[in-house]
Each structure stands twice: as C-alpha cells, then as structure tokens.
Design a protein around this motif. Sequence first.
Motif, PDB file in Angstrom:
ATOM      1  N   ASN A   4       0.980  -1.323  -0.103  1.00  0.00           N
ATOM      2  CA  ASN A   4       0.025  -0.016  -0.128  1.00  0.00           C
ATOM      3  C   ASN A   4       0.812   1.321   0.171  1.00  0.00           C
ATOM      4  O   ASN A   4       0.667   2.251  -0.753  1.00  0.00           O
ATOM      5  CB  ASN A   4      -0.833   0.010   1.250  1.00  0.00           C
ATOM      6  CG  ASN A   4      -2.049   1.229   0.920  1.00  0.00           C
ATOM      7  OD1 ASN A   4      -2.682   1.278   0.131  1.00  0.00           O
ATOM      8  ND2 ASN A   4      -2.155   1.841   2.336  1.00  0.00           N
ATOM      9  N   ASN A   5       1.686   1.481   0.768  1.00  0.00           N
ATOM     10  CA  ASN A   5       2.630   2.620   0.805  1.00  0.00           C
ATOM     11  C   ASN A   5       3.508   2.965  -0.238  1.00  0.00           C
ATOM     12  O   ASN A   5       3.519   3.826  -0.694  1.00  0.00           O
ATOM     13  CB  ASN A   5       3.617   2.477   2.084  1.00  0.00           C
ATOM     14  CG  ASN A   5       4.672   1.363   1.888  1.00  0.00           C
ATOM     15  OD1 ASN A   5       4.514   0.190   1.498  1.00  0.00           O
ATOM     16  ND2 ASN A   5       5.902   1.571   2.325  1.00  0.00           N
ATOM     17  N   PHE A   7       2.514   1.743  -3.269  1.00  0.00           N
ATOM     18  CA  PHE A   7       1.511   2.370  -4.443  1.00  0.00           C
ATOM     19  C   PHE A   7       1.271   3.500  -4.156  1.00  0.00           C
ATOM     20  O   PHE A   7       0.996   4.406  -5.157  1.00  0.00           O
ATOM     21  CB  PHE A   7       0.237   1.381  -4.334  1.00  0.00           C
ATOM     22  CG  PHE A   7      -0.966   1.939  -4.807  1.00  0.00           C
ATOM     23  CD1 PHE A   7      -1.132   1.729  -6.233  1.00  0.00           C
ATOM     24  CD2 PHE A   7      -2.171   2.671  -4.103  1.00  0.00           C
ATOM     25  CE1 PHE A   7      -2.392   2.512  -6.684  1.00  0.00           C
ATOM     26  CE2 PHE A   7      -3.193   3.092  -4.707  1.00  0.00           C
ATOM     27  CZ  PHE A   7      -3.286   3.071  -6.097  1.00  0.00           C
ATOM     28  N   ILE A   8       0.976   4.127  -2.995  1.00  0.00           N
ATOM     29  CA  ILE A   8       0.422   5.571  -2.797  1.00  0.00           C
ATOM     30  C   ILE A   8       1.828   6.533  -3.052  1.00  0.00           C
ATOM     31  O   ILE A   8       1.679   7.645  -3.968  1.00  0.00           O
ATOM     32  CB  ILE A   8      -0.068   5.855  -1.251  1.00  0.00           C
ATOM     33  CG1 ILE A   8      -1.104   5.233  -1.217  1.00  0.00           C
ATOM     34  CG2 ILE A   8       0.107   7.408  -1.056  1.00  0.00           C
ATOM     35  CD1 ILE A   8      -1.461   5.016   0.435  1.00  0.00           C
ATOM     36  N   GLU A 123      -5.409   5.164   0.291  1.00  0.00           N
ATOM     37  CA  GLU A 123      -5.354   4.268  -1.057  1.00  0.00           C
ATOM     38  C   GLU A 123      -6.527   4.529  -1.984  1.00  0.00           C
ATOM     39  O   GLU A 123      -6.020   4.614  -3.120  1.00  0.00           O
ATOM     40  CB  GLU A 123      -5.237   2.586  -0.468  1.00  0.00           C
ATOM     41  CG  GLU A 123      -5.189   1.718  -1.789  1.00  0.00           C
ATOM     42  CD  GLU A 123      -5.367   0.442  -1.308  1.00  0.00           C
ATOM     43  OE1 GLU A 123      -5.279  -0.567  -2.168  1.00  0.00           O
ATOM     44  OE2 GLU A 123      -5.297   0.128   0.011  1.00  0.00           O
ATOM     45  N   ASN A 124      -7.441   4.533  -1.369  1.00  0.00           N
ATOM     46  CA  ASN A 124      -8.791   4.878  -2.122  1.00  0.00           C
ATOM     47  C   ASN A 124      -8.788   6.274  -2.856  1.00  0.00           C
ATOM     48  O   ASN A 124      -8.983   6.442  -3.768  1.00  0.00           O
ATOM     49  CB  ASN A 124     -10.109   4.885  -1.548  1.00  0.00           C
ATOM     50  CG  ASN A 124     -10.478   3.491  -0.983  1.00  0.00           C
ATOM     51  OD1 ASN A 124      -9.904   2.413  -1.610  1.00  0.00           O
ATOM     52  ND2 ASN A 124     -10.999   3.225   0.001  1.00  0.00           N
ATOM     53  N   LYS A 185      -1.838  -2.586  -8.810  1.00  0.00           N
ATOM     54  CA  LYS A 185      -0.658  -2.524  -7.520  1.00  0.00           C
ATOM     55  C   LYS A 185       0.493  -3.457  -8.141  1.00  0.00           C
ATOM     56  O   LYS A 185       1.259  -4.298  -7.748  1.00  0.00           O
ATOM     57  CB  LYS A 185      -1.222  -3.645  -6.537  1.00  0.00           C
ATOM     58  CG  LYS A 185      -2.394  -2.877  -5.830  1.00  0.00           C
ATOM     59  CD  LYS A 185      -1.824  -1.483  -5.062  1.00  0.00           C
ATOM     60  CE  LYS A 185      -3.077  -0.878  -4.384  1.00  0.00           C
ATOM     61  NZ  LYS A 185      -3.430  -1.804  -3.140  1.00  0.00           N
TER      62      LYS A 185
END
Length: 302
Positions: A4-5, A7-8, A123-124, A185
């Motif tokens: 997640n980190n 991706f952002i 994330e969203n 991702k």
Amino acid sequence: MLPNNEFIRLSLEINLFFQRLMKEHLFFIETALAPVNADYIAEAKNLKEEFERLLAETVSYSDRAISVNVISSNELVTPFTLTAEELTSALTGAELNTEITKAEYRLTGLTSIPADYYRESSENIVGDLNQRTINLLEEVIAFQKRISTLSGECRIFITLYNELLEHVTHEADYYAGLLKSLQKKELPRKTLCEELNFWNHLMGEHALFIDGMMDPSERKLKETARNFAEGFEKLVRDCVRTAEYQIKRDSLSLTEAIRNFKRAGTDGILRCRIKSIIPSLLADHVLREANHYLRLLEMING
C-alpha cells in the motif's frame, strides 16, 4: 503486488512529474495554433486547465508523502520553472497557474516512508486520482492525435513539428501505461532495453527538436544538439548487443551531458543570450525530463 505505501508514494511521484508535462504539452499546442483555429485553441486550454486541477490536487496530497530523492532531483520543478512560466505566459498571453509551482517549491519529502505511514483512506483517494488522470489522458491522447492528423494533412497550421506532436502523444501513452499498471498494484513489466530505449529515444528527439528550433546563427549549439541526437540513437541501436553494465553506464554518462546542456540552454534562453524559437518553458520542460531520467538511471546503476 505493490504494498500500500509503495502504491501511494509511486502514484504521487509519477503524477507530480507527468501531470505537469501533460499540461505543458497542451499549453504548447494552445500557443502554437493559428488564431483561425479558435475551437482547437479553446479545447487545448480546457484540457490544460483540467490537468492543472489534477496537479494541484496531487500537490495537496504530496507534502511529506514522497521521497526526498524525487524532490531533490529537480524533476518536478527546477530553479528556473517559475520564472520560465511567468515569462512564457507574459510573452504568449496564455495563462498558467503559477500557484501550483509555488506550492511545489514548498514540498518536503521523507527519506523513508513506513508501511503504516498513510491513513487508511489514502489508498482509495490516490486510486481515484489515478483513474481520473487515466480518463483525462484518453481525452488528451485523442485530441493530440487529431491535431497531428490535421497538421499532417495540411488542414491546420501549427508551429510544432509533426514529430513533436507524435512525441508528446508517445509520452502520454507511456504515462497511461504506468498508471494502469499501478492501479493493478504492479509495475510495468519491461526489459532493461525496453525501458532504456524509451528514454534514450526521447532524449535523442529532444536534441533534434533543439537543433531545429535554434537560430541558424547558433552553429555550435546546433552541432552539439545533433551530436547528442546521434549518441542517443546509437544507444538505442546498440542496446541488445551491448553488455548490460556498459549500456547502463553509457546511458547515464550521455544523459548527464545532455542534462548539463539543457540546463545551460534554459539559463541562456531565460537571459536572452541564445537565439532560438524555443519558449523558456519548453527549455525547462525538457530539462526536467532529463533530470527524471537521470534519477531512474542512478537507481538502475545502483
């Protein structure tokens, strides 16, 4: 799959770099069209402003959320960017939102971003930003292809080379591909030569455009630009049959050299010491692309 980190962070960094390029491409089209093409000028302006809104939003999410290496690379903004925007806008009469640039100068980065650094909603938010950017890119790509076709058929007059219009569309396609991979991702699956050839070809085209837009009296600068073009195209031709270590080092060396050439050129154009039809913002634009590629090459070379 990207955590997640990552991706952002990567989404924000890629959007900060490419959203600015995209809105500037549209600015260059807007200011290069003949007044008789008022509808196309208005369309370019509207698309530019939509990208400015996206970029302003991305900037608002990015303080202390991106790598310090990206900020220090001068790929997002350079020391010349704000002055180049102000001068180019004043000389063309076309508007640019310089408040975005001022906000980018104030961005701070982190050397490392922990896995739990971002809020759960981030994330969203970033995924939605990526998708809206992809949707706008599809509109921009279609518009740029239409302008290129009309120019190639001599149905409109525009003071941009057809190859330059194809060049900016190629960059938009590449950017869209990056975002589509990130939305899954993932990172794009490319060989070393595919990635190096994309950027080396772009650097070579930059050199050709610089040569073509320099005043004929600037013989030494034009010759230097042509030599860069030949050097980058040789890297593209030789990539598959050159040792990996060598092609990476050669690409790094030549990109450092053209970055220095572009940096001196941007300064010279801003100071009106170089005769050309290159807008100062375009000079700064291609300098940022070289800075971005240099950072990628430094990562590749370890």
